[in-house]
Scaffold this active site. Structure first.
Site, PDB file in Angstrom:
ATOM      1  N   THR A  61      -1.629   7.385   0.075  1.00 44.88           N
ATOM      2  CA  THR A  61      -2.922   7.250  -0.632  1.00 44.88           C
ATOM      3  C   THR A  61      -3.641   5.955  -0.258  1.00 44.88           C
ATOM      4  OG1 THR A  61      -1.951   6.035  -2.464  1.00 44.88           O
ATOM      5  CG2 THR A  61      -1.932   8.453  -2.621  1.00 44.88           C
ATOM      6  N   ARG A  68       0.850  -1.195   0.000  1.00 49.97           N
ATOM      7  CA  ARG A  68       0.000   0.000   0.000  1.00 49.97           C
ATOM      8  C   ARG A  68       0.881   1.238   0.000  1.00 49.97           C
ATOM      9  NH1 ARG A  68      -4.441  -0.012   4.611  1.00 49.97           N
ATOM     10  NH2 ARG A  68      -2.632   0.224   5.957  1.00 49.97           N
ATOM     11  N   ASP A 125       0.835  -3.423  12.358  1.00 50.30           N
ATOM     12  CA  ASP A 125       1.265  -3.767  11.000  1.00 50.30           C
ATOM     13  C   ASP A 125       1.701  -5.230  10.967  1.00 50.30           C
ATOM     14  OD1 ASP A 125       3.077  -4.166   8.718  1.00 50.30           O
ATOM     15  OD2 ASP A 125       2.754  -2.033   8.373  1.00 50.30           O
ATOM     16  N   ASP A 166       5.253  -6.043   9.489  1.00 42.88           N
ATOM     17  CA  ASP A 166       6.342  -5.640  10.394  1.00 42.88           C
ATOM     18  C   ASP A 166       6.429  -6.564  11.594  1.00 42.88           C
ATOM     19  OD1 ASP A 166       7.275  -3.532   8.905  1.00 42.88           O
ATOM     20  OD2 ASP A 166       6.004  -2.042   9.895  1.00 42.88           O
TER      21      ASP A 166
END
Ligand code: PRP
Ligand code: URA
Length: 209
Positions: free
Chosen positions: A108, A104, A200, A203
């Protein structure tokens, strides 16, 4: 909503609590993602292509339903989907694995495809797309479209956490695709993170933050 299959089981809930905990370290996080994927595999395979074979037991010959060989491909969305691969292959050791790299854009939130490597003859297979997170739904829609562009017609999404807006986007854009998901969270924050979520996933699986 009949294309959305909520995999509701206390053992999966128990493991999601471990993923949510900010104190869970990378090694355990990775192991638990795998375990949840393994448990979810039972549900997503309810629809697997089957055939009937004869098996000779020590007592009799019996007709037995089995999964059709070479009928299923899994496609993790890089990176975080990679964390689910070992869980699925623990159940389906000979499954072929394709890879779609989608990230991603952090501003945006638009998905950007950066690689796609799929097994031959994938168009005839049941293809299970793996990604622990279904947030805006942009990555899932892009992965599904990439598969459809290559002729795949039987596609299933396997996620761990999602939110209603992401699920809506996928079901509206690709109404033919079944979504198997373990938990539907509240909403997204302004940065596109799932709330309450788990942070995340990429991560946390790979220890990159
Ligand atoms: C994460 C996650 C999904 C995507 C979901 O990947 O693994 O692929 O975000 O978000 P969306 O539904 O809004 O598209 P990310 O882009 O962070 O890449 P990574 O797996 O490499 O960390
Ligand atoms: N991707 C993640 O890894 N986590 C989120 O909360 C949303 C998208």
């Amino acid at each position: 909503m009949e294309k959305v299959h909520l995999i509701n089981h206390i053992l999966i809930d128990h493991k999601i609590a471990i993923l949510r905990d900010e104190n869970t370290k990378c090694k355990q996080f990775r192991e638990v993602v795998e375990e949840i994927a393994m448990l979810e595999t039972l549900e997503v395979l309810k629809d697997a292509p089957t055939k009937t074979i004869s098996v000779k037991t020590p007592l009799e010959i019996v007709e037995q339903k089995v999964i059709m060989e070479n009928s299923i491909v899994i496609v993790p969305i890089l990176r975080a989907g990679l964390g689910m691969v070992n869980g699925v292959t623990a159940m389906l050791p000979s499954v072929k694995v394709g890879h779609i790299g989608i990230a991603r854009n952090e501003e945006t939130l638009e998905p950007i495809e950066y690689m796609c490597k799929l097994p031959k003859n994938i168009e005839n297979k049941m293809v299970i797309v793996l990604d622990p997170m279904l947030a805006t739904g942009g990555s899932a829609c892009a992965a599904i479209q990439a598969l459809k562009d290559r002729g795949v017609t039987n596609i299933k999404m396997l996620n761990i956490l999602g939110v209603p807006e992401g699920i809506k986007k996928v079901t509206e854009t690709h109404p033919d695709v079944d979504i198997y998901i373990a938990k539907i969270d509240r909403c997204l924050n302004e940065k596109g993170y799932i709330l309450p979520g788990l942070g995340d996933a990429g991560d946390r699986i790979f220890g990159t933050k």
